[in-house]
Design an enzyme around this catalytic site. Structure first.
Site, PDB file in Angstrom:
ATOM      1  N   HIS A  81       0.859  -1.187   0.000  1.00 44.04           N
ATOM      2  CA  HIS A  81       0.000   0.000   0.000  1.00 44.04           C
ATOM      3  C   HIS A  81       0.889   1.229   0.000  1.00 44.04           C
ATOM      4  O   HIS A  81       1.727   1.390   0.878  1.00 44.04           O
ATOM      5  CB  HIS A  81      -0.914   0.013   1.231  1.00 44.04           C
ATOM      6  CG  HIS A  81      -2.091  -0.914   1.094  1.00 44.04           C
ATOM      7  ND1 HIS A  81      -3.377  -0.536   1.386  1.00 44.04           N
ATOM      8  CD2 HIS A  81      -2.162  -2.197   0.670  1.00 44.04           C
ATOM      9  CE1 HIS A  81      -4.198  -1.547   1.138  1.00 44.04           C
ATOM     10  NE2 HIS A  81      -3.486  -2.575   0.721  1.00 44.04           N
ATOM     11  N   TYR A 210      -9.304   5.956   6.706  1.00 45.43           N
ATOM     12  CA  TYR A 210      -9.481   6.309   8.118  1.00 45.43           C
ATOM     13  C   TYR A 210     -10.396   7.517   8.137  1.00 45.43           C
ATOM     14  O   TYR A 210     -10.017   8.585   7.663  1.00 45.43           O
ATOM     15  CB  TYR A 210      -8.145   6.692   8.761  1.00 45.43           C
ATOM     16  CG  TYR A 210      -7.177   5.538   8.980  1.00 45.43           C
ATOM     17  CD1 TYR A 210      -6.388   5.050   7.945  1.00 45.43           C
ATOM     18  CD2 TYR A 210      -7.029   4.961  10.242  1.00 45.43           C
ATOM     19  CE1 TYR A 210      -5.488   4.012   8.153  1.00 45.43           C
ATOM     20  CE2 TYR A 210      -6.132   3.925  10.467  1.00 45.43           C
ATOM     21  CZ  TYR A 210      -5.364   3.455   9.415  1.00 45.43           C
ATOM     22  OH  TYR A 210      -4.473   2.428   9.630  1.00 45.43           O
ATOM     23  N   PRO A 299      -5.151   0.444  18.079  1.00 45.52           N
ATOM     24  CA  PRO A 299      -4.828  -0.030  16.728  1.00 45.52           C
ATOM     25  C   PRO A 299      -4.829   1.046  15.638  1.00 45.52           C
ATOM     26  O   PRO A 299      -4.442   0.763  14.503  1.00 45.52           O
ATOM     27  CB  PRO A 299      -5.910  -1.076  16.450  1.00 45.52           C
ATOM     28  CG  PRO A 299      -7.044  -0.701  17.348  1.00 45.52           C
ATOM     29  CD  PRO A 299      -6.445  -0.069  18.561  1.00 45.52           C
ATOM     30  N   LYS A 303       0.527   0.018  14.655  1.00 46.73           N
ATOM     31  CA  LYS A 303       1.904  -0.136  15.121  1.00 46.73           C
ATOM     32  C   LYS A 303       2.178  -1.449  15.866  1.00 46.73           C
ATOM     33  O   LYS A 303       3.330  -1.833  16.047  1.00 46.73           O
ATOM     34  CB  LYS A 303       2.255   1.025  16.082  1.00 46.73           C
ATOM     35  CG  LYS A 303       2.533   2.328  15.389  1.00 46.73           C
ATOM     36  CD  LYS A 303       3.973   2.350  14.897  1.00 46.73           C
ATOM     37  CE  LYS A 303       4.153   3.258  13.710  1.00 46.73           C
ATOM     38  NZ  LYS A 303       3.860   2.627  12.416  1.00 46.73           N
ATOM     39  N   TYR A 391       3.835   6.272  10.081  1.00 50.12           N
ATOM     40  CA  TYR A 391       3.005   5.131   9.666  1.00 50.12           C
ATOM     41  C   TYR A 391       3.829   4.070   8.954  1.00 50.12           C
ATOM     42  O   TYR A 391       3.644   2.871   9.192  1.00 50.12           O
ATOM     43  CB  TYR A 391       1.884   5.638   8.738  1.00 50.12           C
ATOM     44  CG  TYR A 391       0.735   4.659   8.549  1.00 50.12           C
ATOM     45  CD1 TYR A 391      -0.404   4.722   9.355  1.00 50.12           C
ATOM     46  CD2 TYR A 391       0.774   3.683   7.555  1.00 50.12           C
ATOM     47  CE1 TYR A 391      -1.457   3.830   9.183  1.00 50.12           C
ATOM     48  CE2 TYR A 391      -0.265   2.786   7.375  1.00 50.12           C
ATOM     49  CZ  TYR A 391      -1.379   2.869   8.190  1.00 50.12           C
ATOM     50  OH  TYR A 391      -2.421   1.980   8.013  1.00 50.12           O
TER      51      TYR A 391
HETATM   52  C1  PHB Z   1      -6.699  -4.141   9.829  1.00 47.29           C
HETATM   53  O1  PHB Z   1      -6.722  -4.335   8.604  1.00 47.29           O
HETATM   54  O2  PHB Z   1      -7.149  -4.991  10.631  1.00 47.29           O
HETATM   55  C2  PHB Z   1      -6.164  -2.867  10.369  1.00 47.29           C
HETATM   56  C3  PHB Z   1      -5.496  -1.993   9.523  1.00 47.29           C
HETATM   57  C4  PHB Z   1      -5.009  -0.790  10.019  1.00 47.29           C
HETATM   58  C5  PHB Z   1      -5.207  -0.460  11.346  1.00 47.29           C
HETATM   59  C6  PHB Z   1      -5.866  -1.340  12.199  1.00 47.29           C
HETATM   60  C7  PHB Z   1      -6.347  -2.532  11.712  1.00 47.29           C
HETATM   61  O3  PHB Z   1      -4.752   0.733  11.817  1.00 47.29           O
END
Ligand code: PHB
Length: 397
Positions: A81, A210, A299, A303, A391
């Site tokens: 990504h 997000y 989450p 990280k 990130y």
């Molecule tokens: C996920 O795909 O489960 C996932 C991706 C990014 C995050 C948290 C969970 O920040």
């Protein structure tokens, strides 16, 4: 309780409690340095391989997996990504990682990483034992800490090691030996949780979204061409079974206004509690903590697994110096070096969380201020670069 005087004692140089990504990678790095280890885990191999966890790998984490495991599927099952979308005010704002920091991330779920690592370590003849319940770790300062517990068949097990590593997650049984209590640490609780689903539907977006919306946070992630992972902000006491599928889709759609999600049957639901935690100590004498045993992050910053692996890279180097060269300097510096990164990751995870979620007591001022904060990030190259740098991951030791 296991009687350590009458049970036959097994010997190894490093006893690793926990066969998650941290424990397994540590066993590999130690083997590269000629140091033998025993890895024990309370779960079965099937349980380890089927626990659904998050799945973003920083560039450095993906590079490390490629280096240690020629058979890793990070590039075949996983996906690169090159950015994420911050969604607010009814539109998406893309953060392009390669142009900002020359790095990317890989979406490769943790249970797939674990399948690769278990095959790698078992293939290399690693002493790896499932179904082992560790009851206690004793370190009397003699340089030979003991791990005492029960094998899968209930028989007693005592391991005499030169060093013990707690890689056994947030409910670590090793932590009390290091911090003096199972709770000993810096804590932050959040007044919200994530309602997570796995659904059978095509992806709704090429990259992760997000979203900060008036209804609260949502994250649109992926798993495969057929299965998607999505989350939305909920009350920490929410019952995952309570809402109907239609209500879940309504909640998700409302939190990403201006986009239309591809819906499909929901095949799994869970509620993820949010907390930030850092243990007061990461090492005492010949026992150290790594990963979730040492710290937990919410989450939102993606990280968790990366931070665990960064700990292990530092600890492997320190254990090589200690056990091969009898040089104690790196192990003495382990906690400080690890904590420097851990607190940066704590800050980033808290920042992403606080910028994107609404707290139950948020005022209009708070909501408008958040939108100002998001604009400060997406309309500034410096702001975008900070996010992209954190990130995609700071350099490993
Ligand atoms: C996920 O795909 O489960 C996932 C991706 C990014 C995050 C948290 C969970 O920040």
């Amino acid at each position: 309780m296991t009687d350590t005087t009458s049970t036959r004692t097994e010997r190894t140089r490093v006893a690793i409690v926990g066969a998650g990504p941290a424990g397994l990678i540590l066993s590999h790095l130690l083997a590269e340095a000629g140091i033998d280890s025993i890895v024990v885990d309370s779960r079965s191999r099937e349980q380890i391989e089927s626990t659904i966890r998050a799945g973003i790998l920083e560039q450095n984490t993906a590079d490390l997996l490629r280096r240690i495991d020629p058979a890793t599927r990070v590039d075949t099952v996983g996906h690169r990504h090159d950015g994420i979308e911050l969604w607010f005010g009814g539109e998406g704002h893309r953060i392009d990682f390669p142009s900002l920091v020359g790095r990317s991330v890989w979406l490769y779920p943790q249970h797939e990483v674990l399948k690769d690592l278990l095959a790698l370590r078992l293939g290399a003849g690693q002493d790896l034992r499932f179904g082992v319940t560790v009851e206690r770790v004793d370190d009397d300062g003699s340089g030979h800490p003991l791990v005492a517990g029960r094998n899968a068949d209930g028989s007693p097990l005592v391991i005499d090691a030169d060093f013990v590593v707690g890689a056994d997650g947030s409910r670590s049984v090793v932590r009390p030996v290091v911090t003096g209590s199972s709770a000993g640490g810096y804590f932050r609780e959040y007044p919200f949780a994530w309602f997570g689903i796995l659904c059978e539907a095509p992806p709704s977006s090429d990259e992760l979204i997000y979203s900060n919306s008036p209804e609260g946070f949502a994250l649109i992630s992926q798993r495969s061409p057929e299965v998607q992972r999505m989350y939305y902000q909920c009350d920490p006491t929410a019952d995952p079974a309570a809402p109907s599928d239609a209500e879940v889709w309504e909640a998700l759609q409302a939190r990403v206004p201006g986009t239309t999600l591809n819906e499909g049957p929901i095949i799994q639901r869970d509620v993820l509690r949010f907390r930030s935690f850092v243990a007061h100590e990461l090492r005492r004498d010949r026992v150290a903590l790594v990963g979730d045993a040492a710290h937990t992050v919410p989450p939102t910053g993606a990280k968790g697994m990366n931070l665990a692996i960064a700990d292990v890279v530092l600890l492997a180097e320190a254990l090589r110096a200690l056990l091969v060269e009898r040089d104690e300097r790196l192990i003495d510096g382990y906690a400080d070096r690890a904590l420097a990164r851990i607190w940066k990751a704590q800050h980033f995870s808290w920042w992403m969380t606080s910028m994107l979620h609404s707290t139950p007591d948020a005022s209009d001022f708070d909501h408008r201020r958040q939108l100002g904060e998001l604009r400060s990030v997406v309309e500034s190259e410096a702001g975008q670069t900070y996010l992209a740098e954190a990130y995609t991951g700071w350099p490993l030791a």
